[in-house]
Design an enzyme around this catalytic site. Structure first.
Site, PDB file in Angstrom:
ATOM      1  NE  ARG A  95      -3.149   2.674   2.718  1.00 42.02           N
ATOM      2  CZ  ARG A  95      -3.135   3.530   3.733  1.00 42.02           C
ATOM      3  NH1 ARG A  95      -2.909   3.038   4.808  1.00 42.02           N
ATOM      4  NH2 ARG A  95      -3.728   4.672   3.634  1.00 42.02           N
ATOM      5  CG  HIS A 140      -0.884   9.077   3.473  1.00 42.97           C
ATOM      6  ND1 HIS A 140      -1.216   7.795   3.617  1.00 42.97           N
ATOM      7  CD2 HIS A 140      -0.541   9.750   4.861  1.00 42.97           C
ATOM      8  CE1 HIS A 140      -0.843   7.576   4.807  1.00 42.97           C
ATOM      9  NE2 HIS A 140      -0.477   8.745   5.551  1.00 42.97           N
ATOM     10  CD  GLU A 186      -4.603   8.061   9.920  1.00 45.79           C
ATOM     11  OE1 GLU A 186      -3.841   8.851  10.428  1.00 45.79           O
ATOM     12  OE2 GLU A 186      -4.175   6.701  10.463  1.00 45.79           O
ATOM     13  CG  ASN A 317      -4.819   3.731   8.706  1.00 39.39           C
ATOM     14  OD1 ASN A 317      -5.011   2.888   7.899  1.00 39.39           O
ATOM     15  ND2 ASN A 317      -4.318   4.877   8.283  1.00 39.39           N
ATOM     16  CE1 TYR A 319       0.330   2.633  13.331  1.00 41.82           C
ATOM     17  CE2 TYR A 319      -1.824   3.786  12.788  1.00 41.82           C
ATOM     18  CZ  TYR A 319      -0.424   3.492  12.585  1.00 41.82           C
ATOM     19  OH  TYR A 319       0.220   3.525  11.127  1.00 41.82           O
ATOM     20  CD  GLU A 389      -1.452   4.032   7.994  1.00 41.02           C
ATOM     21  OE1 GLU A 389      -1.103   4.562   9.183  1.00 41.02           O
ATOM     22  OE2 GLU A 389      -1.481   4.897   7.055  1.00 41.02           O
TER      23      GLU A 389
END
Length: 491
Positions: A95, A140, A186, A317, A319, A389
């Site tokens: 990606r 992005h 995002e 995404n 985390y 992500e």
């Protein structure tokens, strides 16, 4: 507050869980991810125009180590070496993002930059020659600077038309080989950090009650316009799919109190519902309307027709996770957080942190959170999901020897834990189609510059940007080649 032992027991969580490639469907996609401004460099080469991040990173005080992405990790000249690394590690997919100002240097769409088209054609062809599928993000965060300076960028509704022309050009130029597209990465971060906290480009905080929500509104409509173009002009012939990439920390209620549970639900609305609700239901979540009122833009009837069902998949995404409790007076932080009336904490009842801390102050290792957020997205927005992500960072160090920087034990534990939780989510019935580790390479980490390292591959900034795979890269390679048995022991 939440009791750790009870919670982990009730959530069937084994912190030492093993994970194998065999825990995933045979056609499940494993990839690595990057973005253009963070790795490419070549900022004035190949006809590229400046982006808002070029301008922002050159303003003193914006980047912690006074660095920028002018050279970054020089992927512009070293992409063949990097693609060879992806192939050697055994990943199925890559990606990456296209720099809008490499295609249209001024962003306006009047004259295509052929050198930019050639550069990305070379990347796509090199990937396919090695059996690696390209997953391409159109935006992005690196908006052409000209669009920001002349018309206000994402604050101007006209940006939707310019983005549509840019997307159309990419579909026409690359869509015969690229079958997986993501429009915007995002949008939450662009809206909040670009137009409220001002820690990201374009660094505005002039009207934090209006501008973040206007920027978000136009990003949602730009996404829908791009999907509409793809479906009308390209889908029948090219056979691809288009999604959007949203980011979300899991929000776990800090107690069984109804107000804390409501605050956690509200927190999720303000993160992920902000972008997905309009695409599924034609409007923003009710909790946002209640708190923001007329500050939240309205979708016209025409907008709603454009928006609905404009998603083939959701890119997620993720985390880390937080405990959430209700607060009525949230004195700290910016307006976006105050209006949520949701306090974020990182401690269990006994004072222990929610997980091991990575380098960034916001990032804790909380594997169970990804299973919860995947189930939440699946239950509320029934669409295939790609984890686009997932990863963690180490602190850069001038003093540690190279072999210690390469032995990233915590990152290995992170990937093991999070992948085991993704596998559990699939067993729960969630339609997860793929997983992309962030990031292939250590790179320019936005406002943190080069002080944080997210890469599977170490980049030696002091010695010619040489690449060195870390322990996590070799772990992933063994994992992908079925190098772990069901007991999780390396063979």
């Amino acid at each position: 507050m939440v009791k750790r032992e009870e919670f982990l027991r009730e959530n069937d969580h084994n912190e030492d869980a093993s994970v194998s490639r065999n825990d995933f469907p045979p056609n499940f996609v494993f990839g690595v991810a990057t973005s253009a401004y963070q790795i490419e460099g070549g900022c004035k080469e190949g006809g590229r125009g400046p982006s808002i991040w070029d301008a922002f990173s050159h303003i003193d005080g914006n980047i912690i180590d006074k660095s920028n992405g002018d050279v970054a990790v020089d992927h512009y000249h070293r992409y063949m070496e990097d693609i060879d690394l992806i192939a050697k590690l055994g990943f199925d997919a890559y990606r990456f993002s296209i720099s809008w100002s490499r295609i249209f240097p001024d962003g306006l769409g009047t004259k295509i930059n052929d050198e930019g088209i050639t550069f990305y054609n070379n990347i796509i062809n090199a990937l396919l020659e090695r059996g690696i599928q390209p997953y391409v993000t159109l935006y992005h965060w690196d908006l052409p600077l000209h669009l920001h300076e002349t018309m206000g960028g994402w604050l101007n509704k006209q940006i939707i038309e310019y983005f549509a022309v840019y997307a159309d050009t990419c579909f026409a130029s690359f869509g015969d080989r690229v079958k997986n597209w993501m429009t915007i990465n995002e949008p939450l971060q662009t809206a909040v950090n670009g137009y409220d906290t001002a820690i990201f480009a374009p660094g505005r905080c002039q009207n934090t009650r209006i501008e973040p929500y206007l920027a978000a509104h136009h990003q949602i409509l730009a996404h829908a316009a791009a999907v509409s173009i793809y479906r009308n002009k390209y889908k029948e012939k090219q056979g691809g799919q288009v999604g959007i990439v949203v980011d979300c920390e899991w929000a776990e209620a800090n107690s069984d109190k109804i107000e804390d549970k409501s605050a956690a639900a509200r927190r999720l609305d303000f993160q992920i519902g902000w972008y997905l609700h309009p695409l599924y239901f034609g409007d923003y979540p009710e909790s946002m309307r209640e708190r923001l009122g007329d500050q939240l833009p309205k979708f016209s009837d025409e907008d709603k027709k454009l928006l609905l069902n404009k998603l083939d998949f959701i890119g997620l995404n993720h985390y880390t996770s937080r405990f959430i409790s209700h607060v009525t007076e949230n004195a700290g932080g910016n307006y976006y957080y105050k209006v949520q009336e949701a306090k974020r904490t990182v401690e269990w009842e006994g004072g222990e942190t929610i997980g091991e801390k990575a380098a960034s102050e916001w990032l804790y290792v909380v594997p169970w959170g990804i299973r919860k957020v995947l189930n939440y997205v699946s239950q509320n927005y029934a669409t295939p999901i790609f984890v686009t992500e997932n990863g963690m960072d180490d602190e850069d160090s001038d003093t540690l020897p190279l072999h210690e920087m390469l032995d990233d034990k915590l990152r290995v534990r992170y990937f093991k834990g999070y992948l085991a939780s993704v596998a559990r989510a699939i067993k729960d019935g969630v339609d997860v189609r793929g997983y992309f580790a962030w990031s292939l390479l250590d790179n320019f980490e936005w406002a943190q510059g080069y002080t944080k390292r997210f890469g599977l591959v170490y980049v030696d900034y002091q010695n010619g940007l040489s690449r060195h795979p870390k322990s996590s890269a070799y772990w992933f390679s063994r994992f992908l080649k079925a190098g772990e048995n069901k007991n999780g022991k390396e063979q």
